[in-house]
Design an enzyme around this catalytic site. Structure first.
Site, PDB file in Angstrom:
ATOM      1  CE  LYS A 199       3.228  -2.510  -3.641  1.00 21.02           C
ATOM      2  NZ  LYS A 199       3.807  -1.178  -3.447  1.00 21.02           N
ATOM      3  CG  ASP A 234       6.415   3.650  -3.906  1.00 22.07           C
ATOM      4  OD1 ASP A 234       6.280   3.612  -5.140  1.00 22.07           O
ATOM      5  OD2 ASP A 234       6.607   2.621  -3.224  1.00 22.07           O
TER       6      ASP A 234
END
Ligand code: BGC
Length: 496
Positions: A199, A234
């Protein structure tokens, strides 16, 4: 729930309106290109739609390749693109958890800190408080120490404000669930080695290190008395958080800046798992599906974007379906149209040439435009690219956005279906014979209605109307923070 946000707090990229978005609408929205110019962009659009197409056979092919990769990844580490990381979570929250727990969520351009007071079965979540802090861009490219010091100081600041309904018994160390949303080779519930950044992060000196050690050292430098009791991805935090309220949750998916999925797996279906078996006979496996790459319907624009990225050849599924990249793919298509067909004037607009200047929230907003002349599209193109456009050019832009969003949503749907099918293949009747919930989080899913619809359509097409009735995709907003705190409670050094 009381919410405290620091001044630097930022919201999701979808809800934050930048100065650019607030810029005045173009005064001139009249035709600047003739319709013959616009027409000449149509072959590029048609080819894009063809290259991106995801009819059922393509979805099935991709899904089967994903299943083969899942099995190979469960067989041995390094066995496939899918790492199938063991989470060491074998006890999911039950509702009995009690006490004060903290969570730290690091996974994108913001980090979140949260505290929760748990009151057991009767009182459940007594109170929560969180702060969100944006990470200065330069820290995403700095050193590991700089990044972790910044985070630990935010955490220390937050911990100082503890009070009111939050109550730490005297003499106890604060316990933290650390959601770290990057690929980590987990070595226990409270340790794990960073495999690589994703990311857009390129922090030096972290890969190959235990991220819990990095955080502990930084907390020590801040003189913060806190201990990491659970390190979770997550997806794993989302699954745990959703499972706290609903026993039917079996899968969690993140569709935001990045993407990933995890699910509840039987330990006897994990050949690479050696050592003590979990007491429950089940554990959560973090697929890291962003790294999947086989059989995807890719275009020349995807290949160019990948080649120019900071991690070429990696995270191909993520680059095809997640929020960080969809706007950028569209931008590349528009540049091609501008170059080859002069869609936006005689030269390629300079602003449009800037990588990542068109963001996924922009393409999402353009797709919501139902006005006759597509005025929102016109204003976004004006603000992003500095060009005036006519309504037929805007329509082409919408079609480009749609092609990219459709492929992303449908491929995500195919991935979800294949995980469910894999679980069903191994334990007949436990997934499709009953209500099964997929907990979903991430700004892309939350804010992009067309994407969401394409995803759901693919799930229904692949599973058929009967089975898909039992599959509930439930939005579990920000569930990973509470989930991580719950897992800290489950793994508390004081028991629970
Ligand atoms: C990371 C995953 C994470 C996902 C969603 C990906 O880039 O590799 O670990 O779960 O983003 O945040």
């Amino acid at each position: 729930m009381s919410v405290t946000a620091s001044p630097a707090a930022v919201r999701s990229i979808y809800s934050s309106r930048s100065a650019r978005d607030r810029a005045p609408r173009p005064r001139v929205v009249m035709t600047v290109r003739s319709s013959s110019t616009t027409l000449s962009a149509v072959p590029i659009l048609t080819k894009l739609q063809r290259d991106c197409a995801t009819p059922l056979p393509v979805l099935r092919h991709v899904a089967d390749a994903m299943a083969a990769d899942m099995r190979a990844g469960l067989e041995a580490d390094g066995g496939s693109d899918l790492k199938m990381i063991l989470s060491y979570v074998d006890a999911l929250p039950t509702g009995n958890e009690k006490g004060l727990f903290y969570a730290l969520d690091l996974g994108g351009t913001n980090f979140r800190v949260l505290r929760v007071q748990l009151g057991g079965k009767d009182e459940r979540v007594v109170a929560t408080e969180f702060e969100q802090v944006s990470i200065p861009h330069e820290l995403m490219f700095g050193t590991s120490e700089e990044l972790f010091d910044f985070i630990a100081s935010g955490l220390a600041n937050f911990a100082q404000k503890e009070g009111g309904k939050f109550n730490l018994p005297q003499g106890r160390t604060r316990e933290l669930g650390f959601t770290f949303s990057f690929p980590v080779k987990q070595t226990s519930i409270d340790s794990g080695i960073l495999i690589k950044w994703t990311k857009g992060f390129a922090v030096s000196g972290t890969a190959g290190k235990d991220v819990v050690v990095c955080l502990n050292e930084a907390m020590k430098r801040q003189e913060l008395n806190m201990r990491v009791s659970a390190l979770v991805n997550d997806t794993v935090g989302t699954l745990a958080g959703a499972r706290y309220w609903d026993d039917d949750v079996m899968v969690a998916v993140i569709l935001g800046t990045g993407t990933n999925a995890c699910y509840v797996e039987r330990v006897d279906a994990i050949p690479k798992l050696h050592g003590p078996n979990s007491t429950s006979g089940r554990t959560i496996v973090n697929t890291e599906w962003g790294a999947f790459s086989s059989g995807l319907p890719l275009t020349e624009f995807d290949r160019e974007m990948d080649a120019e990225s900071i991690n070429p050849g990696e995270q191909i599924f993520e680059k095809t379906i997640s929020g960080m990249y969809l706007g950028e793919i569209v931008r590349r298509v528009l540049i091609r149209m501008a170059e080859d067909t002069r869609l936006f004037g005689d030269s390629v607009p300079e602003k449009l040439q800037m990588p990542f200047s068109l963001r996924t929230p922009d393409i999402c907003a353009m797709q919501q435009d139902c006005s006759r002349d597509f005025e929102i599209v016109g204003s976004i193109l004006y603000n992003v690219a500095g060009v005036n456009s006519n309504s037929s050019a805007r329509k082409i832009v919408i079609d480009v956005c749609d092609a990219i969003a459709k492929r992303g949503g449908r491929l995500a749907g195919a991935g979800i279906v294949r995980i469910l099918q894999k679980m069903e293949e191994d334990s007949k009747g436990t997934v499709f014979g009953k209500r099964t919930v997929v907990a979903m989080d991430g700004g892309l899913y939350e804010h992009y209605p067309q994407y969401r619809r394409y995803l759901q359509d693919a799930v229904t097409e692949l599973l058929g109307p009967e089975i898909s009735k039992n599959i509930v995709i439930e939005h579990s907003k920000d569930g990973s923070g509470i989930g991580a705190a719950l897992l800290a409670a489950t793994n508390s050094m004081y028991g629970h």
